[in-house]
Design an enzyme around this catalytic site. Structure first.
Site, short mmCIF file in Angstrom:
data_model
loop_
_atom_site.label_atom_id
_atom_site.label_comp_id
_atom_site.label_asym_id
_atom_site.label_seq_id
_atom_site.Cartn_x
_atom_site.Cartn_y
_atom_site.Cartn_z
N CYS A 21 -2.13 -0.88 -10.35
CA CYS A 21 -2.37 0.51 -9.96
C CYS A 21 -3.19 1.24 -11.04
O CYS A 21 -2.78 1.31 -12.20
CB CYS A 21 -1.05 1.24 -9.73
SG CYS A 21 -1.32 2.91 -9.14
N MET A 76 0.85 -1.19 0.00
CA MET A 76 0.00 0.00 0.00
C MET A 76 0.89 1.25 0.00
O MET A 76 1.58 1.54 0.98
CB MET A 76 -0.94 0.00 1.20
CG MET A 76 -2.13 -0.94 1.00
SD MET A 76 -3.20 -1.00 2.42
CE MET A 76 -2.22 -1.98 3.55
N ASP A 127 -11.12 -6.81 0.34
CA ASP A 127 -12.27 -6.72 1.25
C ASP A 127 -12.22 -7.64 2.47
O ASP A 127 -13.28 -7.96 3.02
CB ASP A 127 -13.59 -6.97 0.48
CG ASP A 127 -13.74 -6.03 -0.71
OD1 ASP A 127 -13.10 -4.96 -0.70
OD2 ASP A 127 -14.48 -6.37 -1.64
#
Ligand SMILES: Cc1cc2nc3c(=O)[nH]c(=O)nc-3n(C[C@H](O)[C@H](O)[C@H](O)COP(=O)(O)O)c2cc1C
Length: 346
Positions: free
Chosen positions: A101, A17, A203
């Site tokens: 990305c 990240m 998720d």
């Protein structure tokens, strides 16, 4: 499980990240256990090849983080191969390629997820890298560029044939960015089709979800935002997978994490106008210095995720965003997370 010849002690990993998973953060997460692999923030292949200080900073890691993958982005096969050699020279265990990305700044340079739009070219990049290094080359991709072009299953096979040792799939398209939900059916299909290990991503914000996703046929799960909200999530998932009750995390644990993160950022990096320097005496970091501002900004960035789901979390978030010195930041963290502990008993 293994990626090439690299042993992973757990199938759960911290997803890369940008702006978040720096070496200090990764080490603090890893300290709790349950984490089989860490991946750096994405690093520019161009910057590595040119030896730009700031780029090299993003690729930094320490021994305790192993096994470690350095993720690079770029689109030119020769430069990507040269960057992979630099990554290998830096001692990383794995070199990972960013094909996920969606940010225009990256995608417009034929890097990141735009590589998914040119699968033949993407495979050429992986082939060039695989020939150039002995360490495993891995790929992190999305479901595809947009809903009309969900080509991850085809691209996954192509990069496998080109020499990739593992892939990770975030089950959203670039067009989706972070909206909607990750398509784990697609991830599961890819895992069934490939002979190399496939990681799923998307998720998992509760440890139970991580364990559940392992049943989709993937060899591992990369957890991103869930780790920013709860750095213990991988350890808790490992507890669950071992048939144990997931460990409890107290408010004080959460406060201590933030304070330790501030300390680690302060002692290990000193940002100077021209870049970062390692090993400089902490004494030179004065209140109000650019290093302090950098640390404040890092805590603000983490704070926006870390406070989610906490009682009164939005108040804490606002307070963190308003704090303009490390002293006030430390004070408000202490008050929020430790205040009840410090109260005298009735
Ligand atoms: C703030 C942020 C930065 C990210 N940066 C990267 C990156 O540098 N490279 C990459 O491959 N994925 C990046 N991702 C995507 C994550 O690795 C992950 O695949 C995605 O967030 C879905 O997983 P999650 O729902 O567990 O967060 C980023 C995600 C977030 C939220």
């Amino acid at each position: 499980m293994k990626i090439g010849s690299v042993d992973l002690p757990s199938p759960f990993a911290i997803a890369p990240m940008a702006g978040m998973t720096d070496t200090a953060f990764r080490r603090l997460v890893k300290r709790h256990g349950g984490c089989g692999l860490v991946v750096t923030e994405m690093v520019s292949a161009e910057g590595l090849v040119r030896g730009i200080d700031r780029t090299l900073e993003y690729a930094e890691y320490t021994e305790e983080e192993r096994p470690i993958a350095i993720q690079i982005f770029g689109g030119d096969p020769e430069k990507m191969a040269a960057a992979a050699q630099i990554v290998e020279g830096m001692g990383a265990d794995i070199v990972d390629v960013n094909m996920g990305c969606p940010v225009p700044k990256i995608a417009k340079h034929n890097a990141g997820c735009s590589l998914m739009r040119e699968p033949e070219h993407a495979a050429t990049v992986i082939r060039a890298m695989s020939k150039a290094v002995r360490i495993p080359v891995t790929v992190k991709m999305r479901a595809g560029w947009n809903d009309e072009d969900r080509n991850a299953p085809q691209l996954a096979k192509m990069v496998q044939d080109a020499g990739a040792a593992a892939i990770a799939v975030h089950g959203r398209t670039a067009a989706q960015s972070y909206s909607g939900s990750a398509d784990w059916d697609l991830v599961s299909r890819i895992a069934g089709d490939l002979t190399i290990p496939v990681f799923g991503s998307g998720d998992c914000v509760e440890p139970e979800q991580i364990v559940l996703r392992m049943r989709s046929g993937v060899e591992g799960v990369l957890v991103g935002r869930g780790v920013l909200r709860n750095p213990w999530i991988l350890a808790q998932a490992a507890d669950l997978a071992a048939g144990l009750t997931p460990r409890e995390v107290t408010l004080e644990d959460r406060g201590r994490f933030l304070l330790d993160y501030i300390d680690k950022l302060l002692t290990e990096r000193v940002r100077e106008p021209e870049g970062f320097r390692h090993g400089v005496d902490v004494q030179i970091s004065r209140p109000g210095s650019s290093q302090h501002r950098w640390v404040i900004n890092k805590i603000r960035a983490l704070g926006s995720w870390y406070t989610k789901g906490l009682e009164n979390g939005s108040h804490l978030r606002t307070a963190i965003n308003g704090a303009d010195s490390l002293e006030s930041l430390r004070e408000l963290i202490t008050t929020f997370f430790f205040a009840t502990v410090l109260l005298p008993s009735a």
